[in-house]
Design an enzyme around this catalytic site. Structure first.
Site, mmCIF file in Angstrom:
data_model
loop_
_atom_site.group_PDB
_atom_site.id
_atom_site.type_symbol
_atom_site.label_atom_id
_atom_site.label_comp_id
_atom_site.label_asym_id
_atom_site.label_seq_id
_atom_site.Cartn_x
_atom_site.Cartn_y
_atom_site.Cartn_z
ATOM 1 N N GLU A 208 -20.028 12.384 -4.444
ATOM 2 C CA GLU A 208 -19.657 13.586 -5.209
ATOM 3 C C GLU A 208 -19.724 13.382 -6.725
ATOM 4 O O GLU A 208 -20.135 14.291 -7.452
ATOM 5 C CB GLU A 208 -18.256 14.058 -4.811
ATOM 6 C CG GLU A 208 -17.219 12.952 -4.905
ATOM 7 C CD GLU A 208 -15.763 13.463 -4.912
ATOM 8 O OE1 GLU A 208 -14.874 12.657 -4.572
ATOM 9 O OE2 GLU A 208 -15.533 14.615 -5.257
ATOM 10 N N ILE B 181 -19.545 6.108 2.307
ATOM 11 C CA ILE B 181 -19.047 5.690 3.619
ATOM 12 C C ILE B 181 -17.987 6.673 4.106
ATOM 13 O O ILE B 181 -17.714 6.757 5.296
ATOM 14 C CB ILE B 181 -18.466 4.248 3.617
ATOM 15 C CG1 ILE B 181 -17.222 4.135 2.750
ATOM 16 C CG2 ILE B 181 -19.519 3.224 3.250
ATOM 17 C CD1 ILE B 181 -16.376 2.912 3.073
ATOM 18 N N ASP B 182 -17.385 7.438 3.169
ATOM 19 C CA ASP B 182 -16.294 8.342 3.554
ATOM 20 C C ASP B 182 -16.765 9.563 4.348
ATOM 21 O O ASP B 182 -15.961 10.245 4.971
ATOM 22 C CB ASP B 182 -15.553 8.836 2.308
ATOM 23 C CG ASP B 182 -14.745 7.742 1.628
ATOM 24 O OD1 ASP B 182 -14.776 6.595 2.109
ATOM 25 O OD2 ASP B 182 -14.076 8.028 0.617
ATOM 26 N N MET C 230 -10.851 2.970 4.673
ATOM 27 C CA MET C 230 -11.131 3.808 3.515
ATOM 28 C C MET C 230 -11.165 5.279 3.909
ATOM 29 O O MET C 230 -11.221 5.624 5.093
ATOM 30 C CB MET C 230 -12.421 3.370 2.824
ATOM 31 C CG MET C 230 -12.204 2.154 1.935
ATOM 32 S SD MET C 230 -13.633 1.785 0.915
ATOM 33 C CE MET C 230 -12.959 0.494 -0.133
ATOM 34 N N GLY C 231 -11.157 6.123 2.917
ATOM 35 C CA GLY C 231 -11.130 7.575 3.149
ATOM 36 C C GLY C 231 -10.194 8.190 2.141
ATOM 37 O O GLY C 231 -8.983 8.221 2.359
ATOM 38 N N ARG C 232 -10.778 8.603 1.013
ATOM 39 C CA ARG C 232 -9.954 9.099 -0.092
ATOM 40 C C ARG C 232 -9.413 10.499 0.186
ATOM 41 O O ARG C 232 -8.212 10.739 0.159
ATOM 42 C CB ARG C 232 -10.822 9.108 -1.355
ATOM 43 C CG ARG C 232 -10.201 9.694 -2.567
ATOM 44 C CD ARG C 232 -11.132 9.569 -3.742
ATOM 45 N NE ARG C 232 -11.266 8.178 -4.141
ATOM 46 C CZ ARG C 232 -10.365 7.525 -4.864
ATOM 47 N NH1 ARG C 232 -9.271 8.150 -5.279
ATOM 48 N NH2 ARG C 232 -10.540 6.278 -5.188
ATOM 49 N N HIS D 42 -12.927 -3.307 1.088
ATOM 50 C CA HIS D 42 -14.368 -3.297 0.794
ATOM 51 C C HIS D 42 -15.223 -3.984 1.855
ATOM 52 O O HIS D 42 -16.446 -3.898 1.787
ATOM 53 C CB HIS D 42 -14.610 -3.896 -0.591
ATOM 54 C CG HIS D 42 -14.028 -3.028 -1.666
ATOM 55 N ND1 HIS D 42 -12.696 -3.064 -1.989
ATOM 56 C CD2 HIS D 42 -14.582 -2.077 -2.441
ATOM 57 C CE1 HIS D 42 -12.462 -2.172 -2.936
ATOM 58 N NE2 HIS D 42 -13.584 -1.566 -3.232
ATOM 59 N N ARG E 209 -17.629 -1.680 3.204
ATOM 60 C CA ARG E 209 -18.804 -1.268 2.422
ATOM 61 C C ARG E 209 -19.853 -2.370 2.334
ATOM 62 O O ARG E 209 -20.917 -2.174 1.752
ATOM 63 C CB ARG E 209 -18.372 -0.892 0.995
ATOM 64 C CG ARG E 209 -17.481 0.329 0.915
ATOM 65 C CD ARG E 209 -17.824 1.215 -0.259
ATOM 66 N NE ARG E 209 -17.912 0.512 -1.503
ATOM 67 C CZ ARG E 209 -17.106 0.699 -2.557
ATOM 68 N NH1 ARG E 209 -16.125 1.589 -2.473
ATOM 69 N NH2 ARG E 209 -17.281 0.042 -3.662
HETATM 70 O O1 F6P Z 1 -16.909 5.347 -2.051
HETATM 71 C C1 F6P Z 1 -15.679 5.916 -1.675
HETATM 72 C C2 F6P Z 1 -14.670 4.853 -1.527
HETATM 73 O O2 F6P Z 1 -15.130 4.047 -0.498
HETATM 74 C C3 F6P Z 1 -13.274 5.373 -1.267
HETATM 75 O O3 F6P Z 1 -12.927 5.479 0.060
HETATM 76 C C4 F6P Z 1 -12.427 4.353 -1.976
HETATM 77 O O4 F6P Z 1 -11.213 4.902 -2.401
HETATM 78 C C5 F6P Z 1 -13.271 3.951 -3.120
HETATM 79 O O5 F6P Z 1 -14.587 4.071 -2.683
HETATM 80 C C6 F6P Z 1 -12.975 2.566 -3.640
HETATM 81 O O6 F6P Z 1 -13.879 2.259 -4.625
HETATM 82 P P1 F6P Z 1 -13.885 1.010 -5.596
HETATM 83 O O7 F6P Z 1 -15.096 0.237 -5.216
HETATM 84 O O8 F6P Z 1 -14.018 1.582 -6.964
HETATM 85 O O9 F6P Z 1 -12.630 0.252 -5.375
#
Ligand code: F6P
Length: 342
Positions: A104, A127-128, A170-172, A272, A275
């Site tokens: 976004e 990933i969210d 994760m999942g904001r 992380h 990710r």
């Molecule tokens: O990309 C979204 C996200 O994975 C969210 O779920 C999480 O809050 C955020 O990234 C964390 O990002 P960073 O790498 O800045 O800690």
């Protein structure tokens, strides 16, 4: 000859390299483009720092996690002359258009630049899975697989020790990862941002389960979940797009659940790990299809648009449609997971 600038912005995500490879290979081979990669998201587009993307530079990157371009959460609209610097870079590097791969925030910048006359095509990444106008973003499937594998492992240790284990994923804004991995991993409770939870109710559910003979439970919680009436924990720092740094609700839940139920409780924050590493086959295919269609969109001058998955088709949608509001968890998906709670 059309020259494309490619960048990856925001949090990294398995499949970014697969998209880069697909844009570059189909750009060069099918459309006769050349491609330049900006490093570290919008930061590189402002500074001009990057490198030529060729067959050689993109060889062997399909299964690699992360992004060969690097990424950042830089917001050019937070800098005095950000958009002007980007325009300057595009001119000095003779770049005709940008392919912005991001969520976004990155695509929000792309949309604003598009409004200012920059030719941009978006590719949906997170990933969210909370980006609207696409059924799935690439990276989500991999994150769900990683979380599910972790839940499977936590199950056996929870069972051996007769514990409650709280797994934070994760999942904001949206509970997609929690709902999917929780359902796939057989969670006994799933807490998501869309449904503020009542801690008494969560504990009552666990107590009922244990009273009926079970001696362990798995609770999956999204980092963005919160109890009715406000957050259990929170941090002050925000990034360049104004997002608070999340993570840690599982710590508070561990204490609350243990003190209210008397069951020994442990928590794990996957963070992380979700990710990192190689994308699943599903994400490699989705990312590749997105990349090929993004190059095609450039060829047809479909700027201000994003490639998207609808059913089994890759289509184009307006960036504005994708950015109107986050795509929240489908209540029907949650309903199916809920059947197995407690
Ligand atoms: O990309 C979204 C996200 O994975 C969210 O779920 C999480 O809050 C955020 O990234 C964390 O990002 P960073 O790498 O800045 O800690």
């Amino acid at each position: 000859m059309t020259r494309i600038g490619i960048l990856t912005g925001g949090g990294d995500c398995p499949g970014l390299n697969a998209v880069i490879r697909a844009v570059v290979r189909s750009g060069i081979d099918v459309h006769g483009f050349s491609a330049y990669g900006f490093v570290n998201g919008w930061a590189g587009a402002m500074s001009g720092e990057g490198f030529e993307l060729t067959h050689e530079r993109t060889a062997g990157i399909l299964p690699r996690g992360g992004t060969i371009l690097g990424t950042s959460r830089t917001n050019p609209f937070r800098q005095d002359d950000g958009p002007e610097r980007i325009a300057g870079t595009l001119q000095s590097q003779s770049i005709d258009c940008l392919v912005a791969i991001g969520g976004e925030d990155t695509l929000g910048v792309a949309q604003r630049l598009s409004g200012e006359g920059v030719a941009v095509v978006g590719v949906p990444k997170t990933i969210d899975n909370d980006l609207a106008a696409t059924d799935y973003t690439f990276g989500f499937h991999t994150a769900v697989q990683i979380a599910t594998d972790a839940i499977d492992r936590l199950h056996t240790t929870a069972e051996s020790h007769h514990r409650v284990i709280v797994v934070e994923v994760m999942g904001r804004h949206a509970g997609w990862i929690a709902a999917y991995s929780g359902m796939a991993g057989g969670a006994d409770a799933i807490l998501v941002p869309e449904r503020p939870f009542d801690i008494d109710e969560v504990c009552a559910r666990l107590t009922r389960r244990h009273a009926s003979g079970r001696t362990f439970s798995i609770v999956v919680v999204s980092e963005g979940a919160a109890p009715v009436g406000g957050a259990l924990s929170g941090r002050e720092e925000t990034d360049a797009f104004g997002h608070a740094r999340l993570g840690g609700i599982a710590v508070a839940l561990e204490g609350e659940i243990e003190s209210r139920t008397g069951y020994e409780t442990r928590m794990t924050i996957l963070g992380h790990v979700q990710r990192g590493g190689t994308p699943t086959a599903y994400d490699r295919v989705l990312a590749t299809r997105f990349g090929v269609k993004a190059a095609e969109a450039v060829g047809e001058g479909a700027f201000g648009q994003m490639v998207a998955l609808r059913g089994t088709e890759i289509v184009r949608v307006e960036l504005a449609e994708a950015l109107r509001a986050p795509k929240l968890l489908d209540p029907d998906v949650y309903g199916s997971a809920e059947v197995f709670f407690g």
